[in-house]
Design a protein around this motif. Sequence first.
Motif, PDB file in Angstrom:
ATOM      1  N   LEU A 128       0.793  -1.267   0.087  1.00 34.88           N
ATOM      2  CA  LEU A 128       0.117   0.023   0.136  1.00 34.88           C
ATOM      3  C   LEU A 128       0.945   1.422   0.005  1.00 34.88           C
ATOM      4  O   LEU A 128       0.724   2.259  -0.739  1.00 34.88           O
ATOM      5  N   LEU A 129       1.940   1.239   0.756  1.00 40.01           N
ATOM      6  CA  LEU A 129       2.727   2.354   0.833  1.00 40.01           C
ATOM      7  C   LEU A 129       3.403   2.578  -0.699  1.00 40.01           C
ATOM      8  O   LEU A 129       3.527   3.784  -0.973  1.00 40.01           O
ATOM      9  N   PHE A 130       3.848   1.398  -1.238  1.00 41.35           N
ATOM     10  CA  PHE A 130       4.367   1.445  -2.467  1.00 41.35           C
ATOM     11  C   PHE A 130       3.461   2.284  -3.522  1.00 41.35           C
ATOM     12  O   PHE A 130       3.862   2.934  -4.442  1.00 41.35           O
ATOM     13  N   VAL A 131       2.405   1.663  -3.450  1.00 42.16           N
ATOM     14  CA  VAL A 131       1.108   2.089  -4.413  1.00 42.16           C
ATOM     15  C   VAL A 131       0.965   3.610  -4.273  1.00 42.16           C
ATOM     16  O   VAL A 131       0.731   4.434  -5.091  1.00 42.16           O
ATOM     17  N   ALA A 132       0.884   3.955  -2.915  1.00 39.13           N
ATOM     18  CA  ALA A 132       0.629   5.626  -2.443  1.00 39.13           C
ATOM     19  C   ALA A 132       1.810   6.174  -3.272  1.00 39.13           C
ATOM     20  O   ALA A 132       1.577   7.461  -3.557  1.00 39.13           O
ATOM     21  N   LEU A 133       2.749   5.725  -2.924  1.00 41.92           N
ATOM     22  CA  LEU A 133       4.066   6.396  -3.407  1.00 41.92           C
ATOM     23  C   LEU A 133       4.066   6.821  -4.900  1.00 41.92           C
ATOM     24  O   LEU A 133       4.173   7.990  -5.488  1.00 41.92           O
ATOM     25  N   GLN A 134       3.701   5.687  -5.735  1.00 40.10           N
ATOM     26  CA  GLN A 134       3.689   5.830  -7.042  1.00 40.10           C
ATOM     27  C   GLN A 134       2.482   6.672  -7.446  1.00 40.10           C
ATOM     28  O   GLN A 134       2.683   7.603  -8.440  1.00 40.10           O
ATOM     29  N   ALA A 135       1.517   6.668  -6.989  1.00 35.49           N
ATOM     30  CA  ALA A 135       0.231   7.636  -7.274  1.00 35.49           C
ATOM     31  C   ALA A 135       0.552   9.135  -6.942  1.00 35.49           C
ATOM     32  O   ALA A 135       0.065   9.945  -7.730  1.00 35.49           O
ATOM     33  N   THR A 136       1.514   9.262  -5.744  1.00 40.33           N
ATOM     34  CA  THR A 136       1.889  10.656  -5.634  1.00 40.33           C
ATOM     35  C   THR A 136       2.664  11.014  -6.748  1.00 40.33           C
ATOM     36  O   THR A 136       2.594  12.142  -7.223  1.00 40.33           O
ATOM     37  N   GLY A 137       3.628  10.130  -7.084  1.00 37.79           N
ATOM     38  CA  GLY A 137       4.651  10.598  -8.501  1.00 37.79           C
ATOM     39  C   GLY A 137       3.709  11.058  -9.698  1.00 37.79           C
ATOM     40  O   GLY A 137       4.093  11.876 -10.272  1.00 37.79           O
ATOM     41  N   ARG A 138       2.638  10.147  -9.822  1.00 37.61           N
ATOM     42  CA  ARG A 138       1.913  10.308 -11.224  1.00 37.61           C
ATOM     43  C   ARG A 138       1.068  11.726 -10.916  1.00 37.61           C
ATOM     44  O   ARG A 138       1.088  12.574 -11.899  1.00 37.61           O
ATOM     45  N   ALA A 139       0.618  11.957  -9.751  1.00 34.59           N
ATOM     46  CA  ALA A 139      -0.106  13.111  -9.375  1.00 34.59           C
ATOM     47  C   ALA A 139       0.570  14.449  -9.516  1.00 34.59           C
ATOM     48  O   ALA A 139       0.475  15.339 -10.310  1.00 34.59           O
ATOM     49  N   PHE A 140       1.927  14.124  -9.259  1.00 35.25           N
ATOM     50  CA  PHE A 140       2.779  15.521  -9.213  1.00 35.25           C
ATOM     51  C   PHE A 140       3.360  15.737 -10.711  1.00 35.25           C
ATOM     52  O   PHE A 140       3.321  16.714 -11.165  1.00 35.25           O
TER      53      PHE A 140
END
Length: 159
Positions: free
Chosen positions: A58-70
Amino acid sequence: MKRSLLIASGVLAVAAVAYVVSLNRTVAEFYYTPTEAFALPLGGLVITAFLGGATLVLLFVALQATGRAFSGWRVRRRDRRRAQIDILCERARGLVWAGEMRQARSLLDKAIRRHPETASAHLALAESYRIAGDERRALRVLNDAVRTHHRATPEILLA
């Protein structure tokens, strides 16, 4: 409906954990250093390992989503800025054709200050000077554009 579904999922999760722990009552020692250990039922260790892995995923997926959003935010911001510069350039071109050179040059200078890489702003500014009969100033604007930002921009080089 959603609340009852959430409650049912929670009850099922608790029942699944209790079932796994009841099937694996054997006590296992877990060594976290060569001399230090703690003893837990094997079922508890299995559930703990599962929850730890799920948390990492979940932390890895959240980090990926944050990178994509940025990244998406940066692209949208760049596109918005380009659209604003294009609007300024079009408005300035209209003012040039209407003979309002001072206002047009003011808008074009503003566009160049905001986004110096925009070739259309440099071209429109040079065009305003050329239409007004100041060929030398138009050439200086184009040379400055080539020297600072547009070494490989064909529109500027061929103007």
